[in-house]
Design a protein around this motif. Structure first.
Motif, PDB file in Angstrom:
ATOM      1  N   ALA A  60       0.844  -1.182   0.000  1.00  0.00           N
ATOM      2  CA  ALA A  60       0.000   0.000   0.000  1.00  0.00           C
ATOM      3  C   ALA A  60       0.886   1.241   0.000  1.00  0.00           C
ATOM      4  O   ALA A  60       2.006   1.218   0.538  1.00  0.00           O
ATOM      5  CB  ALA A  60      -0.890   0.006   1.240  1.00  0.00           C
ATOM      6  N   ASP A  61       0.399   2.310  -0.578  1.00  0.00           N
ATOM      7  CA  ASP A  61       1.180   3.547  -0.640  1.00  0.00           C
ATOM      8  C   ASP A  61       1.577   4.038   0.750  1.00  0.00           C
ATOM      9  O   ASP A  61       2.630   4.636   0.935  1.00  0.00           O
ATOM     10  CB  ASP A  61       0.389   4.637  -1.363  1.00  0.00           C
ATOM     11  N   SER A  62       0.725   3.780   1.718  1.00  0.00           N
ATOM     12  CA  SER A  62       0.968   4.291   3.073  1.00  0.00           C
ATOM     13  C   SER A  62       2.195   3.673   3.733  1.00  0.00           C
ATOM     14  O   SER A  62       2.740   4.237   4.690  1.00  0.00           O
ATOM     15  CB  SER A  62      -0.263   4.063   3.950  1.00  0.00           C
ATOM     16  N   VAL A  63       2.631   2.512   3.237  1.00  0.00           N
ATOM     17  CA  VAL A  63       3.768   1.829   3.878  1.00  0.00           C
ATOM     18  C   VAL A  63       4.914   1.546   2.913  1.00  0.00           C
ATOM     19  O   VAL A  63       5.965   1.041   3.334  1.00  0.00           O
ATOM     20  CB  VAL A  63       3.329   0.515   4.555  1.00  0.00           C
ATOM     21  N   LYS A  64       4.726   1.857   1.648  1.00  0.00           N
ATOM     22  CA  LYS A  64       5.750   1.559   0.646  1.00  0.00           C
ATOM     23  C   LYS A  64       7.054   2.259   1.002  1.00  0.00           C
ATOM     24  O   LYS A  64       7.076   3.440   1.336  1.00  0.00           O
ATOM     25  CB  LYS A  64       5.260   2.004  -0.729  1.00  0.00           C
ATOM     26  N   GLY A  65       8.143   1.501   0.956  1.00  0.00           N
ATOM     27  CA  GLY A  65       9.450   2.053   1.294  1.00  0.00           C
ATOM     28  C   GLY A  65       9.779   1.986   2.768  1.00  0.00           C
ATOM     29  O   GLY A  65      10.925   2.218   3.161  1.00  0.00           O
ATOM     30  N   ARG A  66       8.786   1.680   3.600  1.00  0.00           N
ATOM     31  CA  ARG A  66       9.026   1.591   5.044  1.00  0.00           C
ATOM     32  C   ARG A  66       8.825   0.175   5.574  1.00  0.00           C
ATOM     33  O   ARG A  66       9.519  -0.260   6.491  1.00  0.00           O
ATOM     34  CB  ARG A  66       8.082   2.531   5.798  1.00  0.00           C
ATOM     35  N   PHE A  67       7.855  -0.548   5.026  1.00  0.00           N
ATOM     36  CA  PHE A  67       7.533  -1.902   5.478  1.00  0.00           C
ATOM     37  C   PHE A  67       7.976  -2.920   4.429  1.00  0.00           C
ATOM     38  O   PHE A  67       7.919  -2.651   3.227  1.00  0.00           O
ATOM     39  CB  PHE A  67       6.031  -2.057   5.699  1.00  0.00           C
ATOM     40  N   THR A  68       8.374  -4.104   4.908  1.00  0.00           N
ATOM     41  CA  THR A  68       8.775  -5.181   4.008  1.00  0.00           C
ATOM     42  C   THR A  68       8.130  -6.482   4.457  1.00  0.00           C
ATOM     43  O   THR A  68       8.274  -6.877   5.618  1.00  0.00           O
ATOM     44  CB  THR A  68      10.301  -5.353   3.994  1.00  0.00           C
ATOM     45  N   ILE A  69       7.432  -7.140   3.542  1.00  0.00           N
ATOM     46  CA  ILE A  69       6.844  -8.448   3.812  1.00  0.00           C
ATOM     47  C   ILE A  69       7.785  -9.520   3.294  1.00  0.00           C
ATOM     48  O   ILE A  69       8.403  -9.364   2.240  1.00  0.00           O
ATOM     49  CB  ILE A  69       5.444  -8.571   3.159  1.00  0.00           C
ATOM     50  N   SER A  70       7.920 -10.602   4.055  1.00  0.00           N
ATOM     51  CA  SER A  70       8.781 -11.692   3.617  1.00  0.00           C
ATOM     52  C   SER A  70       8.310 -12.993   4.249  1.00  0.00           C
ATOM     53  O   SER A  70       7.491 -12.993   5.176  1.00  0.00           O
ATOM     54  CB  SER A  70      10.246 -11.414   3.993  1.00  0.00           C
ATOM     55  N   GLN A  71       8.850 -14.075   3.759  1.00  0.00           N
ATOM     56  CA  GLN A  71       8.476 -15.401   4.225  1.00  0.00           C
ATOM     57  C   GLN A  71       9.752 -16.224   4.340  1.00  0.00           C
ATOM     58  O   GLN A  71      10.662 -16.073   3.524  1.00  0.00           O
ATOM     59  CB  GLN A  71       7.500 -16.026   3.229  1.00  0.00           C
ATOM     60  N   ASN A  72       9.831 -17.117   5.336  1.00  0.00           N
ATOM     61  CA  ASN A  72      11.028 -17.944   5.440  1.00  0.00           C
ATOM     62  C   ASN A  72      10.997 -19.051   4.394  1.00  0.00           C
ATOM     63  O   ASN A  72       9.980 -19.297   3.739  1.00  0.00           O
ATOM     64  CB  ASN A  72      11.186 -18.503   6.854  1.00  0.00           C
ATOM     65  N   SER A  73      12.112 -19.734   4.216  1.00  0.00           N
ATOM     66  CA  SER A  73      12.224 -20.732   3.154  1.00  0.00           C
ATOM     67  C   SER A  73      11.286 -21.911   3.375  1.00  0.00           C
ATOM     68  O   SER A  73      10.826 -22.536   2.422  1.00  0.00           O
ATOM     69  CB  SER A  73      13.660 -21.219   3.032  1.00  0.00           C
ATOM     70  N   ALA A  74      10.975 -22.209   4.628  1.00  0.00           N
ATOM     71  CA  ALA A  74      10.044 -23.308   4.918  1.00  0.00           C
ATOM     72  C   ALA A  74       8.607 -22.907   4.679  1.00  0.00           C
ATOM     73  O   ALA A  74       7.698 -23.746   4.724  1.00  0.00           O
ATOM     74  CB  ALA A  74      10.224 -23.772   6.362  1.00  0.00           C
ATOM     75  N   LYS A  75       8.382 -21.608   4.438  1.00  0.00           N
ATOM     76  CA  LYS A  75       7.051 -21.068   4.178  1.00  0.00           C
ATOM     77  C   LYS A  75       6.089 -21.323   5.328  1.00  0.00           C
ATOM     78  O   LYS A  75       4.882 -21.484   5.123  1.00  0.00           O
ATOM     79  CB  LYS A  75       6.486 -21.606   2.858  1.00  0.00           C
ATOM     80  N   ASN A  76       6.619 -21.340   6.540  1.00  0.00           N
ATOM     81  CA  ASN A  76       5.740 -21.501   7.693  1.00  0.00           C
ATOM     82  C   ASN A  76       5.811 -20.307   8.633  1.00  0.00           C
ATOM     83  O   ASN A  76       5.283 -20.341   9.747  1.00  0.00           O
ATOM     84  CB  ASN A  76       6.054 -22.791   8.456  1.00  0.00           C
ATOM     85  N   ARG A  77       6.470 -19.261   8.203  1.00  0.00           N
ATOM     86  CA  ARG A  77       6.529 -18.042   8.997  1.00  0.00           C
ATOM     87  C   ARG A  77       6.552 -16.846   8.059  1.00  0.00           C
ATOM     88  O   ARG A  77       7.352 -16.784   7.129  1.00  0.00           O
ATOM     89  CB  ARG A  77       7.736 -18.061   9.923  1.00  0.00           C
ATOM     90  N   LEU A  78       5.684 -15.914   8.348  1.00  0.00           N
ATOM     91  CA  LEU A  78       5.566 -14.687   7.576  1.00  0.00           C
ATOM     92  C   LEU A  78       6.026 -13.531   8.445  1.00  0.00           C
ATOM     93  O   LEU A  78       5.768 -13.530   9.665  1.00  0.00           O
ATOM     94  CB  LEU A  78       4.096 -14.482   7.177  1.00  0.00           C
ATOM     95  N   TYR A  79       6.686 -12.562   7.838  1.00  0.00           N
ATOM     96  CA  TYR A  79       7.220 -11.431   8.590  1.00  0.00           C
ATOM     97  C   TYR A  79       6.728 -10.109   8.007  1.00  0.00           C
ATOM     98  O   TYR A  79       6.427 -10.010   6.815  1.00  0.00           O
ATOM     99  CB  TYR A  79       8.748 -11.434   8.554  1.00  0.00           C
ATOM    100  N   LEU A  80       6.711  -9.103   8.866  1.00  0.00           N
ATOM    101  CA  LEU A  80       6.514  -7.733   8.417  1.00  0.00           C
ATOM    102  C   LEU A  80       7.533  -6.875   9.161  1.00  0.00           C
ATOM    103  O   LEU A  80       7.399  -6.644  10.365  1.00  0.00           O
ATOM    104  CB  LEU A  80       5.097  -7.227   8.686  1.00  0.00           C
ATOM    105  N   GLN A  81       8.556  -6.455   8.430  1.00  0.00           N
ATOM    106  CA  GLN A  81       9.560  -5.556   8.990  1.00  0.00           C
ATOM    107  C   GLN A  81       9.045  -4.136   8.812  1.00  0.00           C
ATOM    108  O   GLN A  81       8.770  -3.710   7.683  1.00  0.00           O
ATOM    109  CB  GLN A  81      10.894  -5.730   8.282  1.00  0.00           C
ATOM    110  N   MET A  82       8.934  -3.418   9.912  1.00  0.00           N
ATOM    111  CA  MET A  82       8.382  -2.064   9.879  1.00  0.00           C
ATOM    112  C   MET A  82       9.456  -1.082  10.333  1.00  0.00           C
ATOM    113  O   MET A  82       9.904  -1.138  11.487  1.00  0.00           O
ATOM    114  CB  MET A  82       7.161  -1.969  10.790  1.00  0.00           C
TER     115      MET A  82
END
Length: 125
Positions: A60-82
């Motif tokens: 979303a524009d409100s978080v672009k450049g500040r937040f990052t979504i990612s997933q671990n290689s096992a695909k059993n954990r999702l992250y949001l770095q803010m």
């Protein structure tokens, strides 16, 4: 599918937090995962989504450049770095996932079938 968020809490303005969402993997390819947030009296807002097919992310524009979504290689954990948090980022944050297979990961809450319980993020000056 169970989703359990963690990592919420308090941060200073311009500070950082990382949210985590533990999820059971169900062996379906091409699914969507996403982060939303909600404040009292407002609709749930989509922030970031990730398509498992090729890792495509949307912000979303409100978080672009500040937040990052990612997933671990096992695909059993999702992250949001803010990073560079702002006062207006204060909200309850939710992770979400759909049944799959999907080809596109929109920000409409109705698209997602599974939701975590939410974790509070409070940003103060």
């Amino acid at each position: 599918v169970d989703l359990v968020e963690s990592g919420g809490g308090s941060a200073q303005n311009e500070g950082s937090l990382r949210l985590s969402c533990a999820r059971t993997s169900y062996g379906i390819e091409d699914y969507c995962v996403a982060w939303f947030r909600q404040t009292p009296g407002k609709e749930r807002e989509g922030l970031a989504s990730l398509w498992s097919g090729d890792g495509t992310t949307i912000y979303a524009d409100s978080v672009k450049g500040r937040f990052t979504i990612s997933q671990n290689s096992a695909k059993n954990r999702l992250y949001l770095q803010m990073n560079n948090l702002k006062l207006e980022d204060t909200a309850i944050y939710y992770c979400a996932a759909d049944h799959g297979p999907s080809a596109y990961c929109p920000f409409q809450p109705w698209h997602y079938d599974f939701w975590g319980q939410g974790t509070q993020v409070t940003v103060s000056s």
